[in-house]
Design a protein around this motif. Sequence first.
Motif, mmCIF file in Angstrom:
data_model
loop_
_atom_site.group_PDB
_atom_site.id
_atom_site.type_symbol
_atom_site.label_atom_id
_atom_site.label_comp_id
_atom_site.label_asym_id
_atom_site.label_seq_id
_atom_site.Cartn_x
_atom_site.Cartn_y
_atom_site.Cartn_z
ATOM 1 N N LEU A 1 2.779 -3.858 -3.210
ATOM 2 C CA LEU A 1 1.377 -3.582 -2.894
ATOM 3 C C LEU A 1 1.351 -2.707 -1.646
ATOM 4 C CD1 LEU A 1 -1.598 -4.160 -3.588
ATOM 5 C CD2 LEU A 1 -1.464 -6.120 -2.013
ATOM 6 N N LEU A 2 1.193 -1.418 -1.843
ATOM 7 C CA LEU A 2 1.385 -0.440 -0.761
ATOM 8 C C LEU A 2 0.082 -0.178 -0.011
ATOM 9 C CD1 LEU A 2 3.755 2.022 -2.641
ATOM 10 C CD2 LEU A 2 4.327 -0.042 -1.337
ATOM 11 N N SER A 3 -0.424 -1.237 0.632
ATOM 12 C CA SER A 3 -1.700 -1.153 1.340
ATOM 13 C C SER A 3 -1.571 -0.546 2.726
ATOM 14 C CB SER A 3 -2.314 -2.554 1.459
ATOM 15 O OG SER A 3 -1.420 -3.440 2.106
ATOM 16 N N GLY A 4 -0.333 -0.331 3.188
ATOM 17 C CA GLY A 4 -0.114 0.283 4.491
ATOM 18 C C GLY A 4 -0.241 -0.707 5.635
ATOM 19 N N GLY A 5 -0.177 -0.181 6.844
ATOM 20 C CA GLY A 5 -0.399 -1.002 8.025
ATOM 21 C C GLY A 5 0.754 -1.106 8.987
ATOM 22 N N VAL A 6 1.967 -0.685 8.578
ATOM 23 C CA VAL A 6 3.102 -0.758 9.503
ATOM 24 C C VAL A 6 2.918 0.263 10.624
ATOM 25 C CG1 VAL A 6 5.583 -0.389 9.758
ATOM 26 C CG2 VAL A 6 4.703 -1.645 7.779
ATOM 27 N N ALA A 7 3.034 -0.181 11.865
ATOM 28 C CA ALA A 7 2.892 0.702 13.030
ATOM 29 C C ALA A 7 4.248 1.263 13.420
ATOM 30 C CB ALA A 7 2.286 -0.063 14.195
ATOM 31 N N LEU A 8 4.305 2.571 13.598
ATOM 32 C CA LEU A 8 5.533 3.268 13.977
ATOM 33 C C LEU A 8 5.349 3.831 15.383
ATOM 34 C CD1 LEU A 8 5.943 5.202 10.606
ATOM 35 C CD2 LEU A 8 7.084 3.072 11.262
ATOM 36 N N ASN A 9 6.057 3.239 16.336
ATOM 37 C CA ASN A 9 5.935 3.678 17.722
ATOM 38 C C ASN A 9 6.791 4.916 17.970
ATOM 39 O OD1 ASN A 9 4.285 1.425 18.426
ATOM 40 N ND2 ASN A 9 6.132 0.160 18.448
ATOM 41 N N SER A 10 6.328 5.788 18.839
ATOM 42 C CA SER A 10 7.067 7.002 19.173
ATOM 43 C C SER A 10 6.680 7.462 20.566
ATOM 44 C CB SER A 10 6.771 8.114 18.158
ATOM 45 O OG SER A 10 5.507 8.702 18.425
ATOM 46 N N ASN B 1 -2.428 3.501 3.281
ATOM 47 C CA ASN B 1 -2.489 2.952 1.933
ATOM 48 C C ASN B 1 -2.100 4.051 0.947
ATOM 49 O OD1 ASN B 1 -3.366 2.096 -0.641
ATOM 50 N ND2 ASN B 1 -5.107 0.970 0.193
ATOM 51 N N ILE B 2 -1.015 3.823 0.182
ATOM 52 C CA ILE B 2 -0.626 4.795 -0.850
ATOM 53 C C ILE B 2 -0.569 4.119 -2.219
ATOM 54 C CG2 ILE B 2 0.588 6.368 0.710
ATOM 55 C CD1 ILE B 2 3.242 5.108 -0.310
ATOM 56 N N SER B 3 -1.368 3.050 -2.362
ATOM 57 C CA SER B 3 -1.471 2.380 -3.654
ATOM 58 C C SER B 3 -2.304 3.245 -4.601
ATOM 59 C CB SER B 3 -2.134 1.007 -3.471
ATOM 60 O OG SER B 3 -3.542 1.145 -3.347
ATOM 61 N N PRO B 4 -2.373 2.878 -5.894
ATOM 62 C CA PRO B 4 -3.149 3.690 -6.848
ATOM 63 C C PRO B 4 -4.663 3.526 -6.750
ATOM 64 C CG PRO B 4 -1.407 2.449 -7.965
ATOM 65 C CD PRO B 4 -1.552 1.879 -6.591
ATOM 66 N N ASP B 5 -5.156 2.857 -5.728
ATOM 67 C CA ASP B 5 -6.608 2.737 -5.577
ATOM 68 C C ASP B 5 -7.218 4.134 -5.447
ATOM 69 O OD1 ASP B 5 -8.859 0.570 -4.765
ATOM 70 O OD2 ASP B 5 -9.173 2.441 -3.668
ATOM 71 N N PRO B 6 -8.258 4.448 -6.234
ATOM 72 C CA PRO B 6 -8.798 5.813 -6.220
ATOM 73 C C PRO B 6 -9.541 6.180 -4.947
ATOM 74 C CG PRO B 6 -10.100 4.400 -7.656
ATOM 75 C CD PRO B 6 -8.895 3.608 -7.255
ATOM 76 N N GLU B 7 -9.979 5.188 -4.186
ATOM 77 C CA GLU B 7 -10.723 5.475 -2.963
ATOM 78 C C GLU B 7 -9.856 5.287 -1.726
ATOM 79 O OE1 GLU B 7 -13.662 6.773 -3.015
ATOM 80 O OE2 GLU B 7 -13.862 6.582 -5.200
ATOM 81 N N THR C 1 1.973 2.919 -11.581
ATOM 82 C CA THR C 1 2.051 1.627 -12.258
ATOM 83 C C THR C 1 1.904 0.456 -11.285
ATOM 84 O OG1 THR C 1 4.462 1.300 -12.029
ATOM 85 C CG2 THR C 1 3.708 2.676 -13.862
ATOM 86 N N LEU C 2 1.868 0.701 -10.004
ATOM 87 C CA LEU C 2 1.847 -0.363 -9.003
ATOM 88 C C LEU C 2 0.435 -0.905 -8.809
ATOM 89 C CD1 LEU C 2 4.270 1.190 -6.350
ATOM 90 C CD2 LEU C 2 4.794 -0.452 -8.178
ATOM 91 N N PRO C 3 0.302 -2.106 -8.245
ATOM 92 C CA PRO C 3 -1.033 -2.671 -8.026
ATOM 93 C C PRO C 3 -1.817 -1.885 -6.978
ATOM 94 C CG PRO C 3 0.660 -4.032 -6.984
ATOM 95 C CD PRO C 3 1.386 -3.030 -7.839
ATOM 96 N N ALA C 4 -3.126 -1.853 -7.164
ATOM 97 C CA ALA C 4 -3.998 -1.115 -6.248
ATOM 98 C C ALA C 4 -4.502 -2.020 -5.136
ATOM 99 C CB ALA C 4 -5.178 -0.531 -7.006
ATOM 100 N N SER C 5 -4.722 -1.432 -3.979
ATOM 101 C CA SER C 5 -5.308 -2.136 -2.842
ATOM 102 C C SER C 5 -6.491 -1.325 -2.328
ATOM 103 C CB SER C 5 -4.278 -2.307 -1.719
ATOM 104 O OG SER C 5 -4.914 -2.730 -0.517
ATOM 105 N N SER C 6 -7.593 -1.997 -2.076
ATOM 106 C CA SER C 6 -8.787 -1.315 -1.560
ATOM 107 C C SER C 6 -8.848 -1.329 -0.036
ATOM 108 C CB SER C 6 -10.047 -1.975 -2.128
ATOM 109 O OG SER C 6 -10.105 -3.345 -1.742
ATOM 110 N N GLU C 7 -7.788 -1.801 0.605
ATOM 111 C CA GLU C 7 -7.771 -1.862 2.070
ATOM 112 C C GLU C 7 -7.704 -0.465 2.661
ATOM 113 O OE1 GLU C 7 -5.153 -3.894 5.680
ATOM 114 O OE2 GLU C 7 -5.020 -4.670 3.624
ATOM 115 N N ALA C 8 -8.604 -0.179 3.573
ATOM 116 C CA ALA C 8 -8.665 1.155 4.171
ATOM 117 C C ALA C 8 -7.477 1.386 5.098
ATOM 118 C CB ALA C 8 -9.963 1.312 4.948
ATOM 119 N N SER C 9 -6.990 2.629 5.109
ATOM 120 C CA SER C 9 -5.909 2.995 6.020
ATOM 121 C C SER C 9 -6.402 2.961 7.455
ATOM 122 C CB SER C 9 -5.385 4.395 5.690
ATOM 123 O OG SER C 9 -4.847 4.442 4.394
ATOM 124 N N LYS C 10 -5.535 2.559 8.350
ATOM 125 C CA LYS C 10 -5.896 2.504 9.765
ATOM 126 C C LYS C 10 -5.533 3.835 10.436
ATOM 127 C CE LYS C 10 -5.234 -2.496 10.065
ATOM 128 N NZ LYS C 10 -5.047 -2.662 8.601
#
Length: 315
Positions: free
Chosen positions: A84-93, A102-108, A160-169
């Motif tokens: 479920l590729l809803s995103g959210g991992v923080a990458l410090n730099s 979010n890179i799930s198949p959710d259309p929005e 083919t993966l599950p969709a998530s409607s969670e908005a990207s941060k």
Amino acid sequence: MAAATHRPAKAGLAARLLAGVAAIAVTGAATLWFVTAPKPVPAERLSAISALTGDPEAGRRVFFAGGCTSCHAAPGSEGDQRLLLSGGVALNSDFGTFVAPNISPDPEAGIGGWEVSDFANAMLAGVAPDGSHYYPSFPYGSYARMSDRDVADLFAFMKTLPASSEASKPHDLGFPFSIRRLVGGWKFLYLDDGPRVELANADAAVARGQYLVEGPGHCGECHTPRGPLGGFRSGAWLAGAKNPDGEGTVPNITPGGRDVSSWSASDIAAYLETGFTPDFDSVGGSMVEVQKNMAELPAEDRAAIAAYLKAIPAR
């Protein structure tokens, strides 16, 4: 009278100087605008990718080679939740904090509304569907080496993966790094699709390993030290780098690396499969998620990665 006759000449010289400075400024601005412009994948190649019929099963193999779950699944996900590729991992730099979207198949909320050409532009050129730059925290600097077939297959699997409607941060970046247009300058300096190292007389296994490590596997993104602008340091491929999380270092995995110099190719392949070193220590840190992905690959891919890592120059 003599002094008066010089004033028009001086005024004319000043005007010419100002005009010259203005011309240089305009030329410089135009050059900067051109250099930093997003440059999508050429239309002919996009057309060829769009004409391919993606194979989801083959795309699954690319998916795990690319480690998509490591950044795009919610932190701490296990089992099927890793898909479920809803995103959210923080990458410090050094430039701020990037947050995986979010890179799930959710259309929005995700990429469900994308065409394969949009996906190819993102993966190979770091260009979004709206024509803007993606930040290179998304490792398209490595994905640029991927084949058209793998791009099409990966996209087919991701649909083919599950969709998530969670908005990207949003990312948390200060000025001037918040100006996306400037990413074009980074691309001008560092983005290419050539080999990271030249390996003479590489056999099929080493060649496959080079493709996986330098391309979808994007191993260099963590294991190669970077310069002040965030590009890889020349001549230091996979020679180890500081940990972006701030704790310790990411090891040198060339044959000259202190931690792995005594490992055989079979030791490396076994580590990628099981998570255990030859000394029966276990994988730790951010490598935990990477090893989970590597374990999903067929044995011949792990063996190819190991063969490549033993073949590259020692640092």
